[in-house]
Design a protein around this motif. Sequence first.
Motif, PDB file in Angstrom:
ATOM      1  N   LEU A 138       0.642  -1.211  -0.093  1.00 28.92           N
ATOM      2  CA  LEU A 138       0.013  -0.136  -0.165  1.00 28.92           C
ATOM      3  C   LEU A 138       0.790   1.124   0.185  1.00 28.92           C
ATOM      4  N   LEU A 139       0.638   2.135  -0.937  1.00 23.20           N
ATOM      5  CA  LEU A 139       1.298   3.371  -1.003  1.00 23.20           C
ATOM      6  C   LEU A 139       0.127   4.714  -0.384  1.00 23.20           C
ATOM      7  N   PHE A 140       0.612   5.469   0.327  1.00 26.27           N
ATOM      8  CA  PHE A 140      -0.332   6.326   1.132  1.00 26.27           C
ATOM      9  C   PHE A 140       0.562   7.692   0.907  1.00 26.27           C
ATOM     10  N   LEU A 141      -0.177   8.768   0.467  1.00 26.11           N
ATOM     11  CA  LEU A 141       0.428   9.956   0.502  1.00 26.11           C
ATOM     12  C   LEU A 141       0.215  10.799   1.403  1.00 26.11           C
ATOM     13  N   ALA A 142       1.285  11.019   2.388  1.00 30.73           N
ATOM     14  CA  ALA A 142       1.050  11.535   3.566  1.00 30.73           C
ATOM     15  C   ALA A 142       1.219  13.085   3.566  1.00 30.73           C
ATOM     16  N   GLU A 143       1.978  13.612   2.805  1.00 31.06           N
ATOM     17  CA  GLU A 143       2.151  14.902   2.624  1.00 31.06           C
ATOM     18  C   GLU A 143       2.731  15.155   1.223  1.00 31.06           C
ATOM     19  N   GLY A 144       2.001  16.417   0.885  1.00 33.15           N
ATOM     20  CA  GLY A 144       2.216  16.822  -0.627  1.00 33.15           C
ATOM     21  C   GLY A 144       0.779  17.118  -1.231  1.00 33.15           C
ATOM     22  N   GLU A 145       0.485  17.853  -2.003  1.00 35.25           N
ATOM     23  CA  GLU A 145      -0.685  18.050  -3.038  1.00 35.25           C
ATOM     24  C   GLU A 145      -1.043  16.799  -4.059  1.00 35.25           C
ATOM     25  N   ARG A 146       0.013  16.303  -4.696  1.00 36.30           N
ATOM     26  CA  ARG A 146      -0.278  15.379  -5.597  1.00 36.30           C
ATOM     27  C   ARG A 146       0.997  14.593  -6.061  1.00 36.30           C
ATOM     28  N   ALA A 171       3.068  -4.652 -11.019  1.00 37.76           N
ATOM     29  CA  ALA A 171       4.246  -4.550 -11.336  1.00 37.76           C
ATOM     30  C   ALA A 171       5.331  -4.436 -10.123  1.00 37.76           C
ATOM     31  N   PRO A 172       6.476  -4.873 -10.277  1.00 37.73           N
ATOM     32  CA  PRO A 172       7.367  -5.068  -8.803  1.00 37.73           C
ATOM     33  C   PRO A 172       8.092  -3.717  -8.986  1.00 37.73           C
ATOM     34  N   HIS A 173       8.107  -2.945  -9.808  1.00 40.35           N
ATOM     35  CA  HIS A 173       8.945  -1.542  -9.757  1.00 40.35           C
ATOM     36  C   HIS A 173       8.088  -0.222 -10.216  1.00 40.35           C
ATOM     37  N   TRP A 174       7.881   0.701  -9.242  1.00 38.09           N
ATOM     38  CA  TRP A 174       7.152   1.799  -9.224  1.00 38.09           C
ATOM     39  C   TRP A 174       7.990   3.037  -9.278  1.00 38.09           C
ATOM     40  N   ARG A 175       7.565   4.027 -10.119  1.00 37.72           N
ATOM     41  CA  ARG A 175       8.065   5.636 -10.119  1.00 37.72           C
ATOM     42  C   ARG A 175       7.140   6.353  -9.356  1.00 37.72           C
ATOM     43  N   VAL A 176       7.644   7.143  -8.546  1.00 39.22           N
ATOM     44  CA  VAL A 176       7.031   8.271  -7.712  1.00 39.22           C
ATOM     45  C   VAL A 176       7.333   9.645  -8.410  1.00 39.22           C
ATOM     46  N   ASP A 177       6.476  10.373  -8.982  1.00 41.11           N
ATOM     47  CA  ASP A 177       7.038  11.652  -9.706  1.00 41.11           C
ATOM     48  C   ASP A 177       6.163  12.765  -8.824  1.00 41.11           C
ATOM     49  N   ALA A 178       6.819  13.677  -8.213  1.00 37.92           N
ATOM     50  CA  ALA A 178       6.118  14.614  -7.616  1.00 37.92           C
ATOM     51  C   ALA A 178       7.335  15.903  -7.243  1.00 37.92           C
ATOM     52  N   ALA A 179       6.635  17.056  -7.038  1.00 35.56           N
ATOM     53  CA  ALA A 179       7.714  18.267  -6.716  1.00 35.56           C
ATOM     54  C   ALA A 179       8.222  17.871  -5.460  1.00 35.56           C
ATOM     55  N   ALA A 180       9.620  18.307  -5.067  1.00 36.05           N
ATOM     56  CA  ALA A 180      10.119  18.056  -4.161  1.00 36.05           C
ATOM     57  C   ALA A 180       9.517  18.033  -2.714  1.00 36.05           C
ATOM     58  N   GLY A 181       9.695  17.233  -1.961  1.00 34.82           N
ATOM     59  CA  GLY A 181       8.971  17.326  -0.539  1.00 34.82           C
ATOM     60  C   GLY A 181       7.773  16.319  -0.165  1.00 34.82           C
ATOM     61  N   ALA A 182       7.276  15.959  -1.306  1.00 40.05           N
ATOM     62  CA  ALA A 182       6.315  14.909  -1.185  1.00 40.05           C
ATOM     63  C   ALA A 182       6.532  13.644  -0.267  1.00 40.05           C
ATOM     64  N   THR A 183       5.516  13.256   0.563  1.00 39.12           N
ATOM     65  CA  THR A 183       6.163  12.215   1.568  1.00 39.12           C
ATOM     66  C   THR A 183       5.078  11.235   1.487  1.00 39.12           C
ATOM     67  N   LEU A 184       5.550   9.908   1.222  1.00 42.09           N
ATOM     68  CA  LEU A 184       4.776   8.686   1.105  1.00 42.09           C
ATOM     69  C   LEU A 184       4.946   7.789   2.229  1.00 42.09           C
ATOM     70  N   PHE A 185       4.227   6.933   2.745  1.00 44.89           N
ATOM     71  CA  PHE A 185       4.401   5.906   3.311  1.00 44.89           C
ATOM     72  C   PHE A 185       3.934   4.677   2.609  1.00 44.89           C
ATOM     73  N   VAL A 186       5.089   3.661   2.560  1.00 47.21           N
ATOM     74  CA  VAL A 186       5.329   2.471   1.771  1.00 47.21           C
ATOM     75  C   VAL A 186       4.917   1.431   2.807  1.00 47.21           C
ATOM     76  N   VAL A 187       3.756   0.530   2.539  1.00 48.61           N
ATOM     77  CA  VAL A 187       3.499  -0.532   3.562  1.00 48.61           C
ATOM     78  C   VAL A 187       3.524  -2.055   2.806  1.00 48.61           C
ATOM     79  N   ASP A 188       4.522  -2.741   3.317  1.00 50.01           N
ATOM     80  CA  ASP A 188       4.524  -3.983   2.631  1.00 50.01           C
ATOM     81  C   ASP A 188       3.987  -5.003   3.655  1.00 50.01           C
ATOM     82  N   LEU A 189       3.077  -5.639   3.234  1.00 50.88           N
ATOM     83  CA  LEU A 189       2.373  -6.713   4.036  1.00 50.88           C
ATOM     84  C   LEU A 189       2.816  -8.061   3.692  1.00 50.88           C
ATOM     85  N   ILE A 190       3.156  -8.941   4.503  1.00 50.77           N
ATOM     86  CA  ILE A 190       3.727 -10.267   4.089  1.00 50.77           C
ATOM     87  C   ILE A 190       3.120 -11.439   4.922  1.00 50.77           C
ATOM     88  N   THR A 191       2.229 -12.289   4.110  1.00 51.34           N
ATOM     89  CA  THR A 191       1.390 -13.212   4.736  1.00 51.34           C
ATOM     90  C   THR A 191       1.933 -14.635   4.952  1.00 51.34           C
TER      91      THR A 191
END
Length: 191
Positions: A138-146, A171-191
């Motif tokens: 799960l990718l979550f945008l915590a800070e930044g507008e877009r 896909a196993p690889h992802w690119r996140v593009d944003a103005a500097a300063g955007a913060t995401l939380f990445v949650v890896d869930l292992i079952t």
Amino acid sequence: MARLITHAELRAAPWKNGGGSTTEIAASPAGAGFDDFDWRISLATIARSGPFSIFPGIDRSLALVAGEGVALTLDGARRIALSAANPLLWFPGEAQVHAEVAAATTDFNVMTRRSRCRHQLERVTAPAELTRRSPTTLLFLAEGERVGVRGGAQAFTLQRYDALLLDAADAPHWRVDAAAGATLFVVDLIT
């Protein structure tokens, strides 16, 4: 298949003790309650000082996303202050946690049932290249507008507090593009 979860579609529910509210972002299995989830990810608002609910057998991660900060006392001894400079904390759901806030805070909350799965929470500053470490991410945008998020042939735009839930087919690889300063939380869930 990737699923965009917009903050606008989510609804908050009050805590039993009246000290705040929680907004579920995603949980597994779908429709699970507090007694039978494998994992649960939410936003919580701590409106006033008081105790957290106890969740035996659950591992928890908490990350401050808005507000001045929260001071947490675990089991009456360990005191931790979450702030913009130090926003992340892991603790067992059995711990007795007391929160102290001067004003309301918003926190990103990950809970996994220890007997069924585990999680890893990482804070990432965009722009960034992400390599997934688990079948469910799960990718979550915590800070930044877009931010723009692209993996394989899929592309999404996340607004603040939106999430993107990825499964094993994505896909196993992802690119996140944003103005500097955007913060995401990445949650890896292992079952």
